[in-house]
Write an enzyme that holds these catalytic residues in place. Structure first.
Site, PDB file in Angstrom:
ATOM      1  N   GLY A  46       0.833  -1.192   0.000  1.00 26.32           N
ATOM      2  CA  GLY A  46       0.000   0.000   0.000  1.00 26.32           C
ATOM      3  C   GLY A  46       0.868   1.241   0.000  1.00 26.32           C
ATOM      4  N   GLN A  51       3.036   9.856   1.423  1.00 25.38           N
ATOM      5  CA  GLN A  51       4.302   9.129   1.473  1.00 25.38           C
ATOM      6  C   GLN A  51       5.231   9.486   0.315  1.00 25.38           C
ATOM      7  OE1 GLN A  51       2.251   5.150   2.310  1.00 25.38           O
ATOM      8  NE2 GLN A  51       4.290   4.926   3.223  1.00 25.38           N
ATOM      9  N   CYS A  90       6.152  -0.280   7.286  1.00 25.89           N
ATOM     10  CA  CYS A  90       5.774   0.876   6.472  1.00 25.89           C
ATOM     11  C   CYS A  90       6.956   1.285   5.608  1.00 25.89           C
ATOM     12  CB  CYS A  90       5.367   2.024   7.397  1.00 25.89           C
ATOM     13  SG  CYS A  90       4.829   3.512   6.534  1.00 25.89           S
ATOM     14  N   LEU A  91       6.672   1.586   4.351  1.00 22.73           N
ATOM     15  CA  LEU A  91       7.726   2.016   3.438  1.00 22.73           C
ATOM     16  C   LEU A  91       8.372   3.322   3.901  1.00 22.73           C
ATOM     17  CD1 LEU A  91       5.970   1.178   0.050  1.00 22.73           C
ATOM     18  CD2 LEU A  91       7.787  -0.121   1.187  1.00 22.73           C
ATOM     19  N   HIS A 132      -4.298   1.279   7.613  1.00 23.79           N
ATOM     20  CA  HIS A 132      -2.945   1.850   7.633  1.00 23.79           C
ATOM     21  C   HIS A 132      -2.838   3.019   6.640  1.00 23.79           C
ATOM     22  CE1 HIS A 132       1.578   1.221   7.916  1.00 23.79           C
ATOM     23  NE2 HIS A 132       1.484   1.968   6.828  1.00 23.79           N
ATOM     24  N   GLU A 133      -3.339   2.819   5.419  1.00 26.35           N
ATOM     25  CA  GLU A 133      -3.221   3.860   4.392  1.00 26.35           C
ATOM     26  C   GLU A 133      -4.129   5.052   4.677  1.00 26.35           C
ATOM     27  OE1 GLU A 133      -0.665   3.703   2.632  1.00 26.35           O
ATOM     28  OE2 GLU A 133      -0.278   1.577   3.003  1.00 26.35           O
ATOM     29  N   HIS A 136      -2.520   7.262   7.124  1.00 28.01           N
ATOM     30  CA  HIS A 136      -1.520   8.153   6.513  1.00 28.01           C
ATOM     31  C   HIS A 136      -2.156   9.459   6.043  1.00 28.01           C
ATOM     32  CE1 HIS A 136       2.412   6.290   6.376  1.00 28.01           C
ATOM     33  NE2 HIS A 136       1.922   5.155   5.913  1.00 28.01           N
TER      34      HIS A 136
END
Length: 160
Positions: A46, A51, A90-91, A132-133, A136
């Protein structure tokens, strides 16, 4: 294929609330494509627009299930059920994972790339990814919710 640079914590953009998309046009289509390319290149499941430094309410996800690539504009979680407890990464926070409590089943409403309203229901990993997304987009990182954090193994040259 345009790979964008993924913003890393503690960059302040990750703590800001993203703005709703008011017009779906070629630049939003390019953003969706670039986000998917970036997510796949980073081997993530995701990615949210903040991000990559863009404060728009846009997310992409692909958890490897029957949904394939999900693109959502202005996503809003409309229902949550049950509970799951598991590991997230997480990226934007390379080198770490954490144990996070999330809803087991969620439904999210948003717009597709053509401006049509869609509802996606997900359980387990997809439910976790949706939450999660969307977090963000609201300036929330999984580290804010994690009950325990772990240093993970190096994932690539930038972490070695």
């Amino acid at each position: 294929m345009a790979i964008r640079i993924i913003v890393k914590d503690p960059d302040p953009v990750l703590r800001e609330k993203a703005k709703p998309v008011t017009k779906i046009n070629a630049s939003i289509h390019k953003l969706l494509k670039d986000m998917a390319d970036t997510m796949y290149d980073a081997q993530g499941v995701g990615l949210a627009a903040p991000q990559i430094g863009i404060l728009k309410r846009v997310i992409v996800m692909d958890v490897g299930d029957e949904h394939g690539l999900i693109e959502l504009i202005n996503p809003e979680i409309i229902s949550m059920e049950g509970e799951q407890f598991g590991t997230e990464g997480c990226l934007s926070i390379p080198g770490f994972t954490g144990d996070v409590r999330r809803a087991m089943k969620v439904a999210v409403k948003g717009l597709d790339r053509d401006g049509n309203e869609i509802v996606i229901e997900g359980t387990e990993l997809l439910a976790r990814c949706i939450q999660h997304e969307v977090d963000h987009l609201n300036g929330v990182l999984y580290t804010d919710l994690a009950e325990k954090m772990y240093r993970s193994e190096p994932q690539g040259p930038e972490e070695a």
